[in-house]
Scaffold this motif. Structure first.
Motif, PDB file in Angstrom:
ATOM      1  N   GLN A  18       0.825  -1.204   0.000  1.00 47.74           N
ATOM      2  CA  GLN A  18       0.000   0.000   0.000  1.00 47.74           C
ATOM      3  C   GLN A  18       0.865   1.263   0.000  1.00 47.74           C
ATOM      4  OE1 GLN A  18      -3.196  -0.229  -0.644  1.00 47.74           O
ATOM      5  NE2 GLN A  18      -2.810  -2.418  -0.653  1.00 47.74           N
ATOM      6  N   LEU A  19       1.958   1.238   0.732  1.00 47.45           N
ATOM      7  CA  LEU A  19       2.867   2.386   0.755  1.00 47.45           C
ATOM      8  C   LEU A  19       3.495   2.613  -0.619  1.00 47.45           C
ATOM      9  CD1 LEU A  19       4.198   4.554   2.518  1.00 47.45           C
ATOM     10  CD2 LEU A  19       6.031   2.921   2.955  1.00 47.45           C
ATOM     11  N   LEU A  20       3.874   1.532  -1.300  1.00 48.34           N
ATOM     12  CA  LEU A  20       4.410   1.656  -2.651  1.00 48.34           C
ATOM     13  C   LEU A  20       3.381   2.269  -3.596  1.00 48.34           C
ATOM     14  CD1 LEU A  20       6.395  -1.641  -3.273  1.00 48.34           C
ATOM     15  CD2 LEU A  20       7.276   0.685  -3.376  1.00 48.34           C
ATOM     16  N   ARG A  21       2.149   1.800  -3.507  1.00 47.75           N
ATOM     17  CA  ARG A  21       1.102   2.352  -4.373  1.00 47.75           C
ATOM     18  C   ARG A  21       0.875   3.829  -4.088  1.00 47.75           C
ATOM     19  NH1 ARG A  21      -1.758  -2.974  -3.217  1.00 47.75           N
ATOM     20  NH2 ARG A  21      -1.339  -4.181  -5.106  1.00 47.75           N
ATOM     21  N   ILE A  25       1.661   7.023  -6.640  1.00 48.36           N
ATOM     22  CA  ILE A  25       0.656   7.991  -7.085  1.00 48.36           C
ATOM     23  C   ILE A  25       1.128   9.416  -6.808  1.00 48.36           C
ATOM     24  CG2 ILE A  25      -1.672   8.849  -6.606  1.00 48.36           C
ATOM     25  CD1 ILE A  25      -2.465   5.876  -6.237  1.00 48.36           C
ATOM     26  N   ILE A  26       1.753   9.635  -5.657  1.00 41.71           N
ATOM     27  CA  ILE A  26       2.281  10.963  -5.330  1.00 41.71           C
ATOM     28  C   ILE A  26       3.356  11.368  -6.341  1.00 41.71           C
ATOM     29  CG2 ILE A  26       3.552  12.306  -3.610  1.00 41.71           C
ATOM     30  CD1 ILE A  26       0.624  11.777  -2.882  1.00 41.71           C
ATOM     31  N   VAL A  27       4.252  10.447  -6.686  1.00 44.89           N
ATOM     32  CA  VAL A  27       5.303  10.739  -7.664  1.00 44.89           C
ATOM     33  C   VAL A  27       4.688  11.015  -9.040  1.00 44.89           C
ATOM     34  CG1 VAL A  27       7.292   9.760  -8.889  1.00 44.89           C
ATOM     35  CG2 VAL A  27       7.102   9.507  -6.420  1.00 44.89           C
ATOM     36  N   MET A  28       3.634  10.286  -9.408  1.00 50.80           N
ATOM     37  CA  MET A  28       2.956  10.549 -10.679  1.00 50.80           C
ATOM     38  C   MET A  28       2.362  11.955 -10.701  1.00 50.80           C
ATOM     39  SD  MET A  28       1.094   6.865 -11.359  1.00 50.80           S
ATOM     40  CE  MET A  28      -0.238   7.596 -12.246  1.00 50.80           C
ATOM     41  N   PHE A  58       5.313   3.058 -12.701  1.00 45.79           N
ATOM     42  CA  PHE A  58       5.959   1.767 -12.432  1.00 45.79           C
ATOM     43  C   PHE A  58       5.842   1.403 -10.958  1.00 45.79           C
ATOM     44  CE2 PHE A  58       9.732  -0.622 -11.116  1.00 45.79           C
ATOM     45  CZ  PHE A  58       9.616  -1.746 -11.928  1.00 45.79           C
ATOM     46  N   GLU A  59       6.099   2.386 -10.098  1.00 46.69           N
ATOM     47  CA  GLU A  59       6.067   2.139  -8.654  1.00 46.69           C
ATOM     48  C   GLU A  59       4.655   1.821  -8.169  1.00 46.69           C
ATOM     49  OE1 GLU A  59       7.304   4.356  -4.485  1.00 46.69           O
ATOM     50  OE2 GLU A  59       7.698   5.346  -6.388  1.00 46.69           O
ATOM     51  N   ALA A  60       3.651   2.434  -8.760  1.00 47.79           N
ATOM     52  CA  ALA A  60       2.279   2.239  -8.296  1.00 47.79           C
ATOM     53  C   ALA A  60       1.627   0.987  -8.868  1.00 47.79           C
ATOM     54  CB  ALA A  60       1.435   3.460  -8.651  1.00 47.79           C
ATOM     55  N   LEU A  61       1.977   0.601 -10.083  1.00 43.89           N
ATOM     56  CA  LEU A  61       1.269  -0.506 -10.724  1.00 43.89           C
ATOM     57  C   LEU A  61       2.095  -1.778 -10.895  1.00 43.89           C
ATOM     58  CD1 LEU A  61      -0.651   1.441 -13.524  1.00 43.89           C
ATOM     59  CD2 LEU A  61      -1.468   0.737 -11.283  1.00 43.89           C
ATOM     60  N   ILE A  66       4.936  -7.320  -8.842  1.00 42.77           N
ATOM     61  CA  ILE A  66       6.148  -8.141  -8.810  1.00 42.77           C
ATOM     62  C   ILE A  66       6.420  -8.639  -7.387  1.00 42.77           C
ATOM     63  CG2 ILE A  66       8.665  -8.079  -9.083  1.00 42.77           C
ATOM     64  CD1 ILE A  66       8.203  -6.102 -11.411  1.00 42.77           C
ATOM     65  N   LEU A  67       6.322  -7.740  -6.413  1.00 48.86           N
ATOM     66  CA  LEU A  67       6.563  -8.147  -5.032  1.00 48.86           C
ATOM     67  C   LEU A  67       5.521  -9.148  -4.541  1.00 48.86           C
ATOM     68  CD1 LEU A  67       7.651  -4.830  -3.294  1.00 48.86           C
ATOM     69  CD2 LEU A  67       9.048  -6.838  -3.775  1.00 48.86           C
TER      70      LEU A  67
END
Length: 77
Positions: A18-21, A25-28, A58-61, A66-67
């Motif tokens: 959830q933190l990665l998602r 989104i913040i970076v996007m 990439f980080e959000a989706l 992958i993890l």
């Protein structure tokens, strides 16, 4: 591994995903702001905004998927 340990591990992994998602989104959003807004220079800065947006996407989706696949436990018999 005890049931409490499994539950703690599952909660930790869920929070990580959830933190990665969320950060993706913040970076996007920041990438779109830099890309088209006047935040860094007049008229936007696509050379910086587009890669930021792509990294956030990439980080959000992709990265959480992958993890999650890597963390899947093997079926117990």
């Amino acid at each position: 591994m005890t049931p409490e340990d499994r539950e703690r591990l599952a909660k930790s992994r869920f929070q990580t995903l959830q933190l990665l998602r969320f950060t993706g989104i913040i970076v996007m959003i920041i990438g779109m702001w830099v890309w088209g807004g006047d935040i860094l220079r007049e008229g936007g800065w696509p050379m910086l905004g587009i890669p930021l947006f792509a990294f956030g996407l990439f980080e959000a989706l992709v990265l959480p998927t992958i993890l999650a696949q890597r963390w899947k436990s093997p079926p117990e018999e």
